[in-house]
Design an enzyme around this catalytic site. Structure first.
Site, short mmCIF file in Angstrom:
data_model
loop_
_atom_site.label_atom_id
_atom_site.label_comp_id
_atom_site.label_asym_id
_atom_site.label_seq_id
_atom_site.Cartn_x
_atom_site.Cartn_y
_atom_site.Cartn_z
N ASP A 25 -48.79 20.61 4.44
CA ASP A 25 -49.62 19.63 5.15
C ASP A 25 -51.07 19.70 4.68
O ASP A 25 -51.55 20.75 4.24
CB ASP A 25 -49.52 19.90 6.66
CG ASP A 25 -49.99 18.70 7.47
OD1 ASP A 25 -50.00 17.57 6.93
OD2 ASP A 25 -50.36 18.89 8.65
N HIS A 42 -51.54 13.65 -2.43
CA HIS A 42 -50.09 13.83 -2.64
C HIS A 42 -49.81 14.19 -4.10
O HIS A 42 -48.98 15.04 -4.40
CB HIS A 42 -49.32 12.57 -2.25
CG HIS A 42 -49.45 12.21 -0.80
ND1 HIS A 42 -49.40 13.15 0.21
CD2 HIS A 42 -49.63 11.01 -0.17
CE1 HIS A 42 -49.53 12.54 1.39
NE2 HIS A 42 -49.69 11.24 1.18
N SER A 71 -38.65 12.62 9.05
CA SER A 71 -38.03 11.39 9.56
C SER A 71 -39.07 10.53 10.29
O SER A 71 -38.85 9.34 10.51
CB SER A 71 -36.84 11.72 10.48
OG SER A 71 -37.14 12.81 11.34
N LEU A 136 -33.30 31.22 -7.77
CA LEU A 136 -33.98 30.74 -6.56
C LEU A 136 -33.35 29.42 -6.16
O LEU A 136 -33.08 28.58 -7.03
CB LEU A 136 -35.48 30.53 -6.86
CG LEU A 136 -36.31 29.75 -5.83
CD1 LEU A 136 -36.51 30.57 -4.55
CD2 LEU A 136 -37.68 29.36 -6.39
N ARG A 192 -47.24 26.94 7.53
CA ARG A 192 -47.76 25.57 7.62
C ARG A 192 -49.20 25.59 7.13
O ARG A 192 -50.03 26.33 7.67
CB ARG A 192 -47.69 25.00 9.03
CG ARG A 192 -48.21 23.54 9.06
CD ARG A 192 -47.98 22.84 10.37
NE ARG A 192 -48.42 21.44 10.25
CZ ARG A 192 -47.81 20.41 10.78
NH1 ARG A 192 -46.72 20.58 11.48
NH2 ARG A 192 -48.28 19.18 10.62
N ILE A 199 -44.51 22.48 14.70
CA ILE A 199 -43.31 22.45 13.85
C ILE A 199 -43.07 21.05 13.28
O ILE A 199 -42.48 20.91 12.21
CB ILE A 199 -42.06 22.92 14.66
CG1 ILE A 199 -42.26 24.38 15.13
CG2 ILE A 199 -40.79 22.82 13.83
CD1 ILE A 199 -41.10 24.93 15.95
C1 IPE Z 1 -45.17 17.21 8.58
O1 IPE Z 1 -46.47 16.77 8.30
C2 IPE Z 1 -44.22 16.63 7.58
C3 IPE Z 1 -44.41 17.04 6.18
C4 IPE Z 1 -45.23 17.94 5.74
C5 IPE Z 1 -43.55 16.38 5.25
P1 IPE Z 1 -47.14 15.58 9.12
O2 IPE Z 1 -48.53 15.48 8.64
O3 IPE Z 1 -46.33 14.36 9.02
O4 IPE Z 1 -47.07 16.14 10.61
P2 IPE Z 1 -47.69 15.56 11.97
O5 IPE Z 1 -47.12 14.21 12.18
O6 IPE Z 1 -49.17 15.52 11.80
O7 IPE Z 1 -47.28 16.55 13.00
C1 IPE Z 2 -48.55 16.27 4.01
O1 IPE Z 2 -49.87 15.89 3.95
C2 IPE Z 2 -47.67 15.43 3.12
C3 IPE Z 2 -46.73 14.55 3.82
C4 IPE Z 2 -46.56 14.49 5.11
C5 IPE Z 2 -45.95 13.67 2.99
P1 IPE Z 2 -50.45 14.74 4.89
O2 IPE Z 2 -50.31 13.45 4.19
O3 IPE Z 2 -49.83 14.82 6.22
O4 IPE Z 2 -51.97 15.14 4.95
P2 IPE Z 2 -52.91 15.10 6.24
O5 IPE Z 2 -52.24 15.94 7.29
O6 IPE Z 2 -53.02 13.68 6.66
O7 IPE Z 2 -54.20 15.67 5.77
MG MG Z 3 -50.30 15.81 7.94
#
Ligand code: IPE
Ligand code: IPE
Ligand code: MG
Length: 260
Positions: A25, A42, A71, A136, A192, A199
């Protein structure tokens, strides 16, 4: 073969986690801080994936599970979702040969039926190519949700029970065999990045006794040293699985087992 459940049998633990699961994240915030479009984060996130996969393989981690698309991530702006899909395709096309050359088995878990046919085909071919690798196991969770996973397992068990009438045979072992990650032991360490401490519908069943590690570091900045820090933190934890500290000490166990 399904690994035994941590709530049924106390698993063996070692200083290096056998299975690490990561919520990658903070890509968007990494980019925004640099006045870049979110999607630039990304793209940089894929570099971090490469670094962490290599570091896990070197360290002797056996299973690495990465949350790439939840999802709930379909709720994002359409342009960001499309960008993530294209990035997934490019990464699969570019990286699978390298993974294979390094003895890495690739698995993708989630509701893949929602992806277009081209992505599904790429996934199937990548999994087949790397299926016999043993160094792995890298699992990418894509269109994955912990609740989806539990529900699809429940549905399969219900169908089975409707056929054979053996409802009593549904135990933890039978349940875990139908989960998407049935081929892996439960994660020892959950990481995380990005500073949030939740989670977000990742591996709900499997995290029952997993150690949690949260870091403010945004995913694109997470590197081999960050992983080493997380593993070092894990190494200092006392995993009791319901027992007391005293029960974990070898000599006290000897004393406990002496006849009175
Ligand atoms: C969780 O991250 C999903 C992934 C890392 C793929 P999000 O950024 O989508 O989580 P929330 O919605 O802020 O909890
Ligand atoms: C996690 O990074 C990647 C995915 C959920 C695909 P985010 O895109 O959620 O990045 P933030 O949390 O907005 O910074
Ligand atoms: Mg995020």
């Amino acid at each position: 073969m399904t690994y035994s459940s941590s709530t049924v049998r106390v698993p063996d633990v070692a200083a290096v986690p056998r299975h690490i699961a990561i919520v990658m994240d903070g890509n968007g915030r990494w980019a925004t801080q640099r006045r870049l479009p979110r999607v630039a984060g990304h793209t940089r996130g894929v570099d971090a994936v490469r670094a962490v996969v290599e570091a896990c393989a070197r360290t002797g981690v056996e299973y690495l599970t990465l949350f790439a698309f939840s999802s709930e991530n379909w709720r994002r702006p359409m342009e960001e979702v499309s960008f993530l899909m294209r990035l997934f395709v490019t990464a699969l096309e570019r990286e699978v040969g390298k993974l294979h050359a390094n003895g890495i088995r690739l698995r993708v878990v989630g509701d893949l039926s929602q992806f277009d046919a081209r992505i599904q085909d790429l996934i199937r071919r990548a999994e087949a190519k790397t299926a016999r690798n043993t160094r792995l196991t890298l699992t990418i969770a894509a269109n994955y949700g912990g609740r989806w996973d539990i529900l699809q397992a429940a549905r399969k068990l219900a169908e089975q029970a409707a056929r054979d009438g053996q409802v009593g045979a549904i135990d933890e072992q039978a349940f875990a065999e139908h989960l998407a990650l049935s081929y892996a032991p439960e994660p020892d360490l959950f990481i995380r990045t990005g500073g949030d401490t939740r989670i977000s519908n990742f591996l709900l069943w499997q995290l029952a006794y997993t150690e949690f590690y949260f870091t403010e570091t945004f995913w694109p900045d997470f590197d081999a040293q960050s992983l080493a820090d997380a593993i070092a933190s894990y190494g200092r934890r006392e995993r009791r699985f319901g027992r007391t500290s005293a029960q974990l000490e070898p000599q006290s166990q000897d004393v406990d087992s002496l006849p009175c």
